[in-house]
Every structure is written in structure tokens, then in C-alpha cells.
Design a protein around this motif. Structure first.
Motif, PDB file in Angstrom:
ATOM      1  N   ASP A   1      -6.510   0.094  -2.169  1.00 48.34           N
ATOM      2  CA  ASP A   1      -6.683  -1.203  -1.493  1.00 48.34           C
ATOM      3  C   ASP A   1      -7.366  -1.001  -0.139  1.00 48.34           C
TER       4      ASP A   1
ATOM      5  N   GLU B   1     -10.798  -2.576   1.489  1.00 53.75           N
ATOM      6  CA  GLU B   1     -10.842  -3.247   2.800  1.00 53.75           C
ATOM      7  C   GLU B   1     -11.939  -2.632   3.676  1.00 53.75           C
TER       8      GLU B   1
ATOM      9  N   VAL C   1      -1.160  -2.706  10.296  1.00 52.02           N
ATOM     10  CA  VAL C   1      -0.063  -2.541   9.351  1.00 52.02           C
ATOM     11  C   VAL C   1       1.235  -2.898  10.068  1.00 52.02           C
TER      12      VAL C   1
ATOM     13  N   ASP D   1      -6.616  -4.629   6.704  1.00 52.59           N
ATOM     14  CA  ASP D   1      -5.199  -4.697   6.349  1.00 52.59           C
ATOM     15  C   ASP D   1      -4.842  -3.433   5.555  1.00 52.59           C
ATOM     16  N   ASN D   2      -3.889  -2.650   6.075  1.00 51.38           N
ATOM     17  CA  ASN D   2      -3.499  -1.428   5.364  1.00 51.38           C
ATOM     18  C   ASN D   2      -2.066  -1.513   4.854  1.00 51.38           C
ATOM     19  N   SER D   3      -1.713  -2.689   4.337  1.00 46.13           N
ATOM     20  CA  SER D   3      -0.348  -2.827   3.818  1.00 46.13           C
ATOM     21  C   SER D   3      -0.260  -2.392   2.355  1.00 46.13           C
ATOM     22  N   GLY D   4      -1.401  -2.185   1.718  1.00 43.95           N
ATOM     23  CA  GLY D   4      -1.381  -1.860   0.285  1.00 43.95           C
ATOM     24  C   GLY D   4      -1.563  -0.373   0.022  1.00 43.95           C
ATOM     25  N   SER D   5      -2.136  -0.063  -1.143  1.00 43.92           N
ATOM     26  CA  SER D   5      -2.331   1.330  -1.558  1.00 43.92           C
ATOM     27  C   SER D   5      -3.574   1.904  -0.868  1.00 43.92           C
TER      28      SER D   5
END
Ligand code: ADP
Length: 217
Positions: A181, A185, A132, A174-178
Motif C-alpha cells: 500500500d 501511495e 501514520v 498515508d502509511n497505515s497499510g501494508s
């Protein structure tokens, strides 16, 4: 047994990922949890630490005062090296013991170890990195884990850089979303893990032993 490593900076969502992996069927060996268990009052690591730094690192309940330890060692190379020389071999031994217990089973084992590569775990089936933007990590640490912004930034700056971590990755989560999400992933990463070939048993045991012995040298 199939072994993969899990790594990620503080606030990346690594603990959240580890618990999602457990729900999918993984056995997670978490070095931080092992450290806390080895530091319980009366355990050898606790005793060795109190011998070095005295009762000032023991809180009123009799448990280790982690903040007092951090105040003694962070920013002082010699004290930090002393702490590492007490803690690291003990964690390495305990980790090896738990891995040996699982070897020969069909478990999918996730090793959640800070500085996975630096600690000498070179022979895993793969490495998963939770990624992130550090600014997002700071925001989550202050919002959800009651860090001050300065503390979050200090902790992040003491860790490996985002680029260095990504360079080790076989799979990136990828932990850029909710959070939804993130779950998707993790499902994707789990499918990849489960597609990997499981090493034969004799190789497993040799691997675990040779790493434990190299720690003792
Ligand atoms: P780490 O173990 O890497 O330090 P955590 O898993 O504890 O990180 O995540 C940091 C905080 O952010 C936790 O409170 C967690 O619930 C929250 N969090 C993690 N991922 C997300 C996300 N995708 N959206 C919102 N909050 C998240």
C-alpha cells in the motif's frame, strides 16, 4: 532541478519512502546521512564536538559514541544548544553545496530534513509528509527496529505533533497499510511531484545562496 521536502515522525516510514523515491528516480539529500558523514573521525564537526565534551564521547573504535552524546545533551538545554550550534551550520553549508551542484540539472531532489520548516526551507516546490498513527509507529519501531517501547514513545514525544506536521503538507503519504500500500501511495506522490513546474535556473541559485547566507547571520 525541482526540489521538494520530505518529513515525517520517527517510525512513520520516512526512510522507506525515501528509498522508494530513489527507485523512481529522485535524488535524496538526507540531512541525517550528511550529519553522520560530517561526524566521521577527524572531520571538523567531530573535532569541535570532542573539544566540547572530551574523549568520553569517542568509542573504542575511534568513532563518535552517539549514545554518549545523547546522554550529555538530551534534557540539558544549554548542551543541546551547543550541539546544534556545532552541527546545524555545517549541515546547512553542506546541504547548500550539494544543492548548488544539482542546480541547473533536471534532477528531482528530495530534501529529507528533520524540522524542514523550522530550518528555514520555505521555498520548496512542495512538502510531502509521511503520516501514520503514533501507536502504529511505536509498534513498528519496537518490532522491526529494536527500540524499547519507552524509548520509542520518548522519541516521538520530543518531535513535532502529528497535527503540526500535517499542517505543513502539500501531499500526505498515508502509511497505515501494508508495504505494498505504501508503494502505491509513493507512486501517487511521485506523479504529483513530477507534475510540478520546474523553477528557472537563476531563481534556483538565488534561493540556495540566500538561505545559506541567512544561516550565517
Ligand atoms: P522512519 O524512517 O520514519 O523512522 P522507517 O522507514 O525506518 O521509519 O520505518 C520503520 C520500520 O517500519 C522499518 O523497519 C520499516 O521497514 C517498517 N515499515 C515501514 N512501513 C511499513 C509498513 N507499511 N508495513 C510494515 N512495516 C513497515
Amino acid at each position: 532541478m525541482l526540489e521538494v521536502g520530505l518529513t515525517g515522525g520517527i517510525g512513520s516510514g520516512k526512510s522507506t519512502v525515501a528509498s522508494l523515491l530513489v527507485k523512481l528516480g529522485a535524488v535524496v539529500l538526507d540531512a541525517d546521512v550528511i550529519v553522520r558523514q560530517l561526524q566521521e573521525p577527524g572531520k571538523p564537526v567531530f573535532v569541535a564536538m570532542v573539544e566540547r565534551w572530551g574523549e568520553s564521547i569517542v568509542g573504542s573504535s575511534g568513532a563518535l559514541d552517539r549514545q554518549a552524546v545523547a546522554d550529555r545533551v538530551f534534557g540539558d538545554e544549554e548542551e543541546l544548544a551547543a550541539l546544534n550550534s556545532i552541527v546545524h551550520p555545517a549541515v546547512g553549508d553542506e546541504m547548500a553545496r550539494r544543492r548548488e551542484e544539482l542546480s541547473g540539472t533536471d534532477a528531482t531532489v528530495v530534501l529529507d530534513i528533520p524540522l524542514l520548516i523550522e530550518a528555514g526551507y520555505h521555498d520548496l516546490a512542495g512538502i510531502i509528509v509521511v503520516d501514520v498513527d503514533p501507536e502504529v509507529a511505536v509498534k513498528r519501531l519496537t518490532e522491526y527496529r529494536s527500540f524499547t517501547e519507552k524509548d520509542a514513545r520518548d522519541r516521538i514525544s520530543r518531535q513535532a505533533s502529528r497535527a503540526d506536521r500535517l499542517a505543513q503538507a502539500d501531499v500526505i503519504i498515508d502509511n497505515s497499510g501494508s508495504l505494498a500500500d505504501l508503494a502505491a501511495e509513493v507512486d501517487r506522490a511521485w506523479m504529483w511531484i513530477e507534475s510540478l513546474a520546474r523553477p528557472p535556473l537563476d531563481r534556483e541559485i538565488t534561493r540556495i545562496r540566500s538561505r545559506a547566507e541567512s544561516l550565517e547571520d
